[in-house]
Design a protein around this motif. Structure first.
Motif, PDB file in Angstrom:
ATOM      1  N   GLN A   1      40.031  43.322  35.243  1.00 38.12           N
ATOM      2  CA  GLN A   1      41.151  44.400  35.703  1.00 38.12           C
ATOM      3  C   GLN A   1      40.109  45.648  36.059  1.00 38.12           C
ATOM      4  N   THR A   2      38.946  45.638  35.530  1.00 34.67           N
ATOM      5  CA  THR A   2      38.162  46.780  35.718  1.00 34.67           C
ATOM      6  C   THR A   2      37.177  46.936  36.805  1.00 34.67           C
ATOM      7  N   THR A   3      36.630  45.646  36.929  1.00 36.73           N
ATOM      8  CA  THR A   3      35.839  45.574  38.134  1.00 36.73           C
ATOM      9  C   THR A   3      36.449  44.875  39.328  1.00 36.73           C
ATOM     10  N   GLY A   4      37.318  44.090  39.209  1.00 37.61           N
ATOM     11  CA  GLY A   4      38.029  43.150  40.097  1.00 37.61           C
ATOM     12  C   GLY A   4      37.095  42.097  40.518  1.00 37.61           C
ATOM     13  N   ILE A   5      36.171  41.548  39.618  1.00 36.57           N
ATOM     14  CA  ILE A   5      35.558  40.401  39.944  1.00 36.57           C
ATOM     15  C   ILE A   5      35.934  39.140  39.152  1.00 36.57           C
ATOM     16  N   PRO A   6      36.068  38.104  39.712  1.00 38.09           N
ATOM     17  CA  PRO A   6      36.750  36.865  39.286  1.00 38.09           C
ATOM     18  C   PRO A   6      35.725  36.264  38.334  1.00 38.09           C
TER      19      PRO A   6
END
Length: 367
Positions: A56-61
């Motif tokens: 949720q912080t970085t948007g990295i999966p």
């Protein structure tokens, strides 16, 4: 000459015989375009098999690590060891109680592509044994394939260690191995607070603020411009801040090589962040260990400027970059960011004995 970075990154949280998270990625777009995680392989070690989620912080999966390794056991870190700055990926880990060498096989990747690999390390007292201390740190070696990357030491349950490397993929996979090293080496501490990273930096380089009473910070909220041939593409958020001397007319940054054997490469970023009155001038000389590198540098307003070394520098166990205002300058020198690399010659490669790897990446911004 250094090429434009279409690099990738791999991040990991691990401990002696344990791993917490990996991330390997290829960011095909530049910093000026819309950032994307296309090409990223982000692995959260220790979570349930086949589980995946978006941070949720970085948007990295992220995905679980069971498809990249078939040894080890999953654990949660101790609740008492959870720090407020730990990301979600640091809450679980994979422990390796058996075997002196356990390897992650990271694939698919693109052969002959240059990758930025990142590894972070935490113990978290996952076993309840309080095994890590400053006097007796837990220690292991991190290998890229058959080659030693560096030795990692953990001196406490909440201590986080970070290692990074640029590597050329000589095959369609990369092996990253944790190897029992034995012995005790006092570790350094790495702060993960207030980093600039993805999506500000589409390559997910970690830019860490360097705070010091010797510096005074100047900044702007205006966007930074880039030349079409900009080779390094430092994030605008990094170049919008700069350090200037708090006292005197000189700004110095120092780092050390205790081995006396490392070869260094570095990149310095200079962007004027203040509108200068017509009757003022900011000009300064740049020195390395007292040797003049750049004379009378005048950064351009809101334009990314940088200077970098092409040949390796290996002259001392102590290195100092110094910026001195020229006699005609009415303003103090500034420095927005600094990258320092050391090189490692890869002596054993699976497919290419001439392969090389760049290790120990330090990316600093000044706030």
């Amino acid at each position: 000459m250094m090429k434009k970075k279409s690099c990738s990154c791999f991040a990991a949280m691990m401990m002696t015989w344990l791993a917490v998270l990996f991330l390997i990625c290829t960011a095909p777009v530049g910093v000026h375009g819309q950032p994307t995680t296309k090409g990223f392989i982000s692995i959260d070690c220790g979570i349930a098999s086949n589980h995946n989620y978006v941070d949720q912080t970085t948007g990295i999966p992220y995905t679980s690590d069971d498809q990249f390794i078939d040894t080890g056991k999953n654990y949660n870190i101790s609740a008492n060891s959870i720090s407020s700055f730990f990301p979600t990926q640091a809450l679980t880990l994979r422990s390796f109680p058996d075997g002196a060498r356990n390897c992650y096989t990271l694939k698919p990747i693109v052969q002959n592509q240059k990758y930025l690999l990142r590894a972070s390390f935490v113990y978290g007292n996952y076993d309840g044994e309080n095994s890590a201390s400053a006097d007796k740190p837990l220690q292991f070696d991190l290998h890229l394939g058959a080659n030693l990357g560096q030795t990692i030491s953990i001196s406490g349950p909440e201590v986080v260690e970070v290692a990074e490397a640029f590597a050329d993929a000589t095959a369609d996979f990369l092996d990253v191995c944790l190897v029992n090293a034995g012995g005790n080496t006092p570790p350094s501490r790495n702060s993960l607070l207030s980093q600039c990273r993805y999506p500000d930096d589409p390559y997910d380089r970690l830019w860490v603020p360097l705070l010091s009473p010797r510096f005074r910070t100047i900044s702007t909220s205006s966007p930074i411009r880039y030349a079409n041939d900009d080779q390094f593409e430092a994030p605008s958020a990094v170049l919008q801040t700069a350090a200037t001397p708090a006292n005197g007319t000189s700004l110095g940054i120092k780092w050390f090589d205790k081995t006396g054997e490392a070869n260094f490469y570095f990149v310095m970023y200079f962007t004027e962040v203040e509108v200068l009155p017509s009757n003022t001038t900011r000009a300064f000389d740049v020195y390395l260990n007292g040797v003049l590198l750049i004379s009378a540098l005048q950064p351009f307003y809101l334009l990314s400027n940088y200077a970098y070394t092409v040949d390796p520098i290996s002259v001392s166990t102590e290195y100092t970059v110094t910026l001195n205002a020229t006699t005609k300058s009415t303003l103090l020198p500034i420095l927005n960011a600094l990258e320092v690399y050391t090189s490692m010659q890869v002596t054993q490669a699976a497919t290419d004995v001439n392969d090389g790897t760049i290790l120990n990446v330090n990316l600093l911004e000044f706030r």
